[in-house]
Design an enzyme around this catalytic site. Sequence first.
Site, mmCIF file in Angstrom:
data_model
loop_
_atom_site.group_PDB
_atom_site.id
_atom_site.type_symbol
_atom_site.label_atom_id
_atom_site.label_comp_id
_atom_site.label_asym_id
_atom_site.label_seq_id
_atom_site.Cartn_x
_atom_site.Cartn_y
_atom_site.Cartn_z
ATOM 1 N N GLY A 151 -7.078 -10.536 5.718
ATOM 2 C CA GLY A 151 -5.710 -10.202 6.114
ATOM 3 C C GLY A 151 -5.598 -9.578 7.495
ATOM 4 C CD GLU A 195 -12.403 -7.668 -1.732
ATOM 5 O OE1 GLU A 195 -12.949 -7.335 -0.664
ATOM 6 O OE2 GLU A 195 -11.175 -7.735 -1.876
ATOM 7 N N GLY A 237 5.538 0.531 2.241
ATOM 8 C CA GLY A 237 5.064 1.249 3.431
ATOM 9 C C GLY A 237 5.161 0.333 4.635
ATOM 10 N NE ARG A 254 3.279 7.301 -3.524
ATOM 11 C CZ ARG A 254 2.403 7.955 -2.781
ATOM 12 N NH1 ARG A 254 1.660 8.882 -3.319
ATOM 13 N NH2 ARG A 254 2.258 7.707 -1.496
ATOM 14 N NE ARG A 303 -9.036 -1.708 -0.251
ATOM 15 C CZ ARG A 303 -8.814 -2.078 1.015
ATOM 16 N NH1 ARG A 303 -8.138 -3.204 1.267
ATOM 17 N NH2 ARG A 303 -9.263 -1.353 2.016
ATOM 18 C CG HIS A 326 -10.761 -8.100 2.264
ATOM 19 N ND1 HIS A 326 -11.062 -7.046 1.455
ATOM 20 C CD2 HIS A 326 -9.918 -7.611 3.198
ATOM 21 C CE1 HIS A 326 -10.441 -5.959 1.882
ATOM 22 N NE2 HIS A 326 -9.733 -6.277 2.957
#
Length: 331
Positions: free
Chosen positions: A295, A275, A162, A184, A246, A293
């Site tokens: 990013g 988390e 994506g 996908r 994730r 976490h």
Amino acid sequence: MPASQKKKPLVIVTRKLPDAIETRLMELFETRLNEDDKPMSAAQLVDAAKHADVLVPTVTDRIDARVLSQAGPKLKLIASFGTGVDHIDLDTARQRGITVTNTPGVLTEDTADMAMALVLATARRMGAGERLLRSGKWTGWSPTSMLGARLQGKRLGIIGMGRIGQALARRARGFGLAIHYHNRRRVHADTERELEATYWESLDQMLARMDVVSVNCPHTPATFHLLSARRLKLMKPGAIVINAARGEVIDENAMVRMLRAGELAGAGLDVYEHEPQVNPKLLELESVVLLPHMGSATLEGRIEMGEKVLINIKTFADGHKPPDRVLATMI
Ligand code: 8YV
């Protein structure tokens, strides 16, 4: 009733947001902030859902069926601060007529920067090097110490092509990595050409051939433990795993077992399966680079995320469809 006299919606924000965003929220709406930024308990979330017209949660709030089933009749919009929506039960929200929005697009480049940084840091053992220096045990240069793996000419397999996956591919090409991907759906031929990207319909086949594998897909029921124990075992022993998406997409226990056994060369992680808990065995490993976490954690990004939240609420309050609606069928 003239617009100026219309009752302002009650917006409840679950975490501290940038000052400029909170100020604007308070100008536009009746707003309840969380000044001390302490994550809300489940009971506090239920209470917020009972009273709010609009709830602004983040990734640290579990808006599950239990919370939603106790929501008040006024709650009509959940304007989440973030792109991932796996903390929200979208089906239950839809059944209760609650619109859900997120903040896509504005954190793409920052998150791709961090994924690329993790590729570099893990392959070149930057975490171990920094720890050595800070420990005071560094005795000077040696021809055979701190040897990592060269990235130039290696293969990067991106799971999830994506926005963020493509932004990572653009960066990785600059470091001489060959781009491979599993998604996908195959991306547009123009994008494949631009990125010189090779599509693998079979994730298993791709995994067996990659030097670096980066997770860049959302967490959905279909991607939970996509990198299962079986699939991780398909990877080359010298390969590294990167995850800035994730934690739930990887079977973390299986990955830790393989890292400890030397069946994977390293991992660069920004996200974890449970988390904020981090598997203590990960903390013992020299071959991993672990980030909390962060990013998308840039000042610019956070303000743009807040702007999107504002626009989504304002459009909704004005009786229009907010731009960043998330439908259960989209994920
Ligand atoms: C955000 C993220 O900071 O947007 C996402 O999906 O993972 C993070 O980078 C977080 O979600 C904020 O709620």
